[in-house]
Design a protein around this motif. Sequence first.
Motif, PDB file in Angstrom:
ATOM      1  N   SER A 150       0.798  -1.121   0.021  1.00 23.22           N
ATOM      2  CA  SER A 150      -0.119  -0.037  -0.003  1.00 23.22           C
ATOM      3  C   SER A 150       0.785   1.277   0.078  1.00 23.22           C
ATOM      4  O   SER A 150       1.648   1.414   0.847  1.00 23.22           O
ATOM      5  CB  SER A 150      -0.895  -0.031   1.396  1.00 23.22           C
ATOM      6  OG  SER A 150      -1.849   0.961   1.354  1.00 23.22           O
ATOM      7  N   ILE A 151       1.005   1.946  -1.009  1.00 21.76           N
ATOM      8  CA  ILE A 151       1.584   3.110  -1.115  1.00 21.76           C
ATOM      9  C   ILE A 151       1.254   4.339  -0.044  1.00 21.76           C
ATOM     10  O   ILE A 151      -0.136   4.796  -0.223  1.00 21.76           O
ATOM     11  CB  ILE A 151       1.385   3.751  -2.796  1.00 21.76           C
ATOM     12  CG1 ILE A 151       1.886   2.615  -3.615  1.00 21.76           C
ATOM     13  CG2 ILE A 151       2.120   5.070  -2.648  1.00 21.76           C
ATOM     14  CD1 ILE A 151       1.717   3.040  -5.173  1.00 21.76           C
ATOM     15  N   PRO A 152       2.213   4.858   0.692  1.00 18.81           N
ATOM     16  CA  PRO A 152       1.968   5.747   1.562  1.00 18.81           C
ATOM     17  C   PRO A 152       1.326   7.110   1.257  1.00 18.81           C
ATOM     18  O   PRO A 152       1.816   7.689   0.162  1.00 18.81           O
ATOM     19  CB  PRO A 152       3.140   5.951   2.526  1.00 18.81           C
ATOM     20  CG  PRO A 152       4.155   4.827   2.015  1.00 18.81           C
ATOM     21  CD  PRO A 152       3.484   4.431   0.662  1.00 18.81           C
ATOM     22  N   ASP A 153       0.476   7.781   1.928  1.00 17.45           N
ATOM     23  CA  ASP A 153      -0.007   9.006   1.567  1.00 17.45           C
ATOM     24  C   ASP A 153       1.134  10.079   0.954  1.00 17.45           C
ATOM     25  O   ASP A 153       0.853  10.726   0.147  1.00 17.45           O
ATOM     26  CB  ASP A 153      -0.902   9.800   2.806  1.00 17.45           C
ATOM     27  CG  ASP A 153      -2.024   8.790   3.201  1.00 17.45           C
ATOM     28  OD1 ASP A 153      -2.263   7.990   2.495  1.00 17.45           O
ATOM     29  OD2 ASP A 153      -2.758   9.424   4.143  1.00 17.45           O
ATOM     30  N   ALA A 154       2.239  10.184   1.642  1.00 17.37           N
ATOM     31  CA  ALA A 154       3.070  11.010   1.322  1.00 17.37           C
ATOM     32  C   ALA A 154       3.713  10.919  -0.037  1.00 17.37           C
ATOM     33  O   ALA A 154       4.446  11.858  -0.489  1.00 17.37           O
ATOM     34  CB  ALA A 154       4.290  11.014   2.340  1.00 17.37           C
ATOM     35  N   LEU A 155       3.592   9.762  -0.687  1.00 15.65           N
ATOM     36  CA  LEU A 155       4.251   9.483  -2.121  1.00 15.65           C
ATOM     37  C   LEU A 155       3.117   9.818  -3.138  1.00 15.65           C
ATOM     38  O   LEU A 155       3.622   9.502  -4.513  1.00 15.65           O
ATOM     39  CB  LEU A 155       4.732   8.063  -2.120  1.00 15.65           C
ATOM     40  CG  LEU A 155       5.834   7.561  -1.099  1.00 15.65           C
ATOM     41  CD1 LEU A 155       6.248   6.292  -1.174  1.00 15.65           C
ATOM     42  CD2 LEU A 155       6.690   8.516  -1.113  1.00 15.65           C
TER      43      LEU A 155
END
Length: 202
Positions: free
Chosen positions: A174-179
Amino acid sequence: MKLTLCKIVLLWNLIIIISDFSHSQDLSRTFDVICRWKHLEFENIPSGQGDIYIPQNNVPFGFSRAPESKRIFVAIHRVAPGVPSTVNYFYENECDKVENPKLRPYPDYATNSIQYNAGPEKLVSVYRLTVDRCNRLWFVDTGALDYEPSPIIIHNPTLWIMDLNTDTLIRRFSIPDALYETDGLGFADIVVESDGQDCDNA
């Protein structure tokens, strides 16, 4: 512009969508046509789920071929309701038997079903997919339904890697929000570098 009638033609590494049948008669003289559809159909769609299938809303965005299993994988980005499955496949030899080979969900309908409170274990919408030299299927689920007038965010964009030898999940990240920004719809494509010799180094 809205297409009311279209033909979808699969060539090797190329998709052509033709809106006027009268101008498509000479296509086979120019290209090696592998498969063609008047519209996409699905095998064994679950019953009792309302508008789960609306033919005109099913337009392929990506194809990738798995040589070992002779399957062709099809991504259908969900830009409107009525798409039963966003990741699908069919077998190459089916194109020799019928003009409209039916798509099968991958890995199944349950994983592809839309649930508005779902986590990243559910597939929401995929633009494109890639089969690498190690017989793995890679794709990014945007986690968002690209409906008008504004997308519906269900979960973060998620990278999936599937083992096509066993049809099991290798990894899901799951790709983090910051990216990423806002809705994850910018994750349209994925490029995998692998020489097929060292499958752990990709």
